[in-house]
Design a protein around this motif. Structure first.
Motif, short mmCIF file in Angstrom:
data_model
loop_
_atom_site.label_atom_id
_atom_site.label_comp_id
_atom_site.label_asym_id
_atom_site.label_seq_id
_atom_site.Cartn_x
_atom_site.Cartn_y
_atom_site.Cartn_z
N ASP A 172 -24.70 -23.56 33.69
CA ASP A 172 -24.70 -24.36 32.46
C ASP A 172 -23.50 -24.05 31.57
O ASP A 172 -23.23 -24.80 30.62
N MET A 173 -22.78 -22.99 31.86
CA MET A 173 -21.58 -22.68 31.08
C MET A 173 -20.47 -23.70 31.29
O MET A 173 -19.51 -23.73 30.53
N VAL A 174 -20.60 -24.54 32.31
CA VAL A 174 -19.61 -25.60 32.53
C VAL A 174 -19.50 -26.51 31.31
O VAL A 174 -18.42 -27.03 31.00
N ASN A 175 -20.60 -26.68 30.59
CA ASN A 175 -20.57 -27.53 29.40
C ASN A 175 -19.83 -26.86 28.25
O ASN A 175 -19.15 -27.53 27.45
N VAL A 176 -19.94 -25.55 28.15
CA VAL A 176 -19.17 -24.80 27.15
C VAL A 176 -17.68 -24.91 27.46
O VAL A 176 -16.85 -25.13 26.57
N VAL A 177 -17.35 -24.76 28.73
CA VAL A 177 -15.95 -24.85 29.14
C VAL A 177 -15.40 -26.24 28.84
O VAL A 177 -14.26 -26.39 28.39
#
Length: 275
Positions: free
Chosen positions: A144-149
């Protein structure tokens, strides 16, 4: 391989780097003393080392906990660390209003784990143009860190570090899934926070507890897994530290740990086997 250019050196490109320092800025003299020791370690081991300490711990368990000197005085201390010891400096930001002022001193801006989904904060950090280290929330899956990136990239900032610091495992406990290091490496440089991963959030009632005896084990495992950098909160006397003492590593233990981590890193780089 990804890399990020700092004024003092480049991090990434398959070379291990370290982020280290006391949890919070306790005083100018204490901070500079730790920075001097870390400078000596960096020179001894020819190791890229980024100095980390917080000018404000805004997410403490209790309102009575020590938070640090605040933005203005804290940045002045960190500027001295940078100029006197030629170490890049990193600290947490907690509000949009802090981002630009902090970026005038910091080499890397850090978004705390509890705030990693705060869109305005992430965007403000990215907009400074400085590298941004986002600590993965204890409540977040690594994918889910892909959205932060994506939020960081939306401001044209490709200088991304993602830090694993454990995931919530029931109440007052964290567990580390080493798979997350490989998963997040698809999106940026990945750091393993070996000291916060042994924290027991709120485990001491009005403050967080922890067990530093596991720091070395987890750090070694992360380097063996191919992590780009290791994050260690250190203190000359952790039991006297004003913040996160139970999970901080004694400065005296750093020499042996760095030796071991570099040996593991070299073995991983030299190996042609893929598991």
């Amino acid at each position: 391989m990804r890399s990020i250019d700092l004024d003092q050196f480049t991090i990434g490109d398959g070379n291990l780097f370290l982020i280290a320092g006391p949890c919070v800025l306790e005083s100018a003299d204490a901070t500079l003393a730790v920075a001097a020791d870390l400078r000596r370690l960096a020179d001894r081991w020819n190791l890229p080392l980024i100095f980390k300490s917080s000018y404000d711990k805004a997410n403490r368990t209790s309102h009575t906990s020590f938070r640090g000197p605040g933005l203005k005085e804290g940045l002045e201390i960190l500027a001295r660390v940078r100029s006197e010891f030629n170490l890049p400096v990193l600290s947490d930001i907690h509000s949009v209003a802090e981002a630009q002022e902090a970026a005038e001193v910091l080499d890397i801006l850090q978004v705390p784990a509890f705030l990693c989904r705060q869109t305005d904060l992430v965007l403000a950090a990215a907009a400074t143009g400085k590298p941004v280290n986002v600590k993965k929330g204890q409540f977040m899956a690594p994918w889910d860190m892909v959205n932060v990136v994506a939020k960081l990239h939306s401001k044209g900032n490709q200088q991304v570090l993602l830090t694993e610091r454990g995931a919530s495992f029931g109440y007052n406990n964290l567990v580390v899934d080493m798979r997350s290091l490989q998963i997040m490496q698809e999106h940026g440089l990945v750091v393993f926070d070996a000291t916060h991963s042994v924290q027991l959030p709120g485990g001491a009632g009005d403050c967080s507890g922890g067990d530093r005896s596991y720091v070395g084990t987890l750090a070694r495992a992360a380097v063996a897994a191919g992590v780009d950098g290791v994050f260690l909160e250190v203190h000359p006397e952790p039991d006297q530290a004003r913040c996160d003492g139970p999970n901080s590593l004694p400065l005296a233990a750093m020499d042996d740990l760095i030796d071991t981590l570099l040996r593991i890193h070299l073995a991983v780089k030299s190996s042609q086997n893929v598991i």
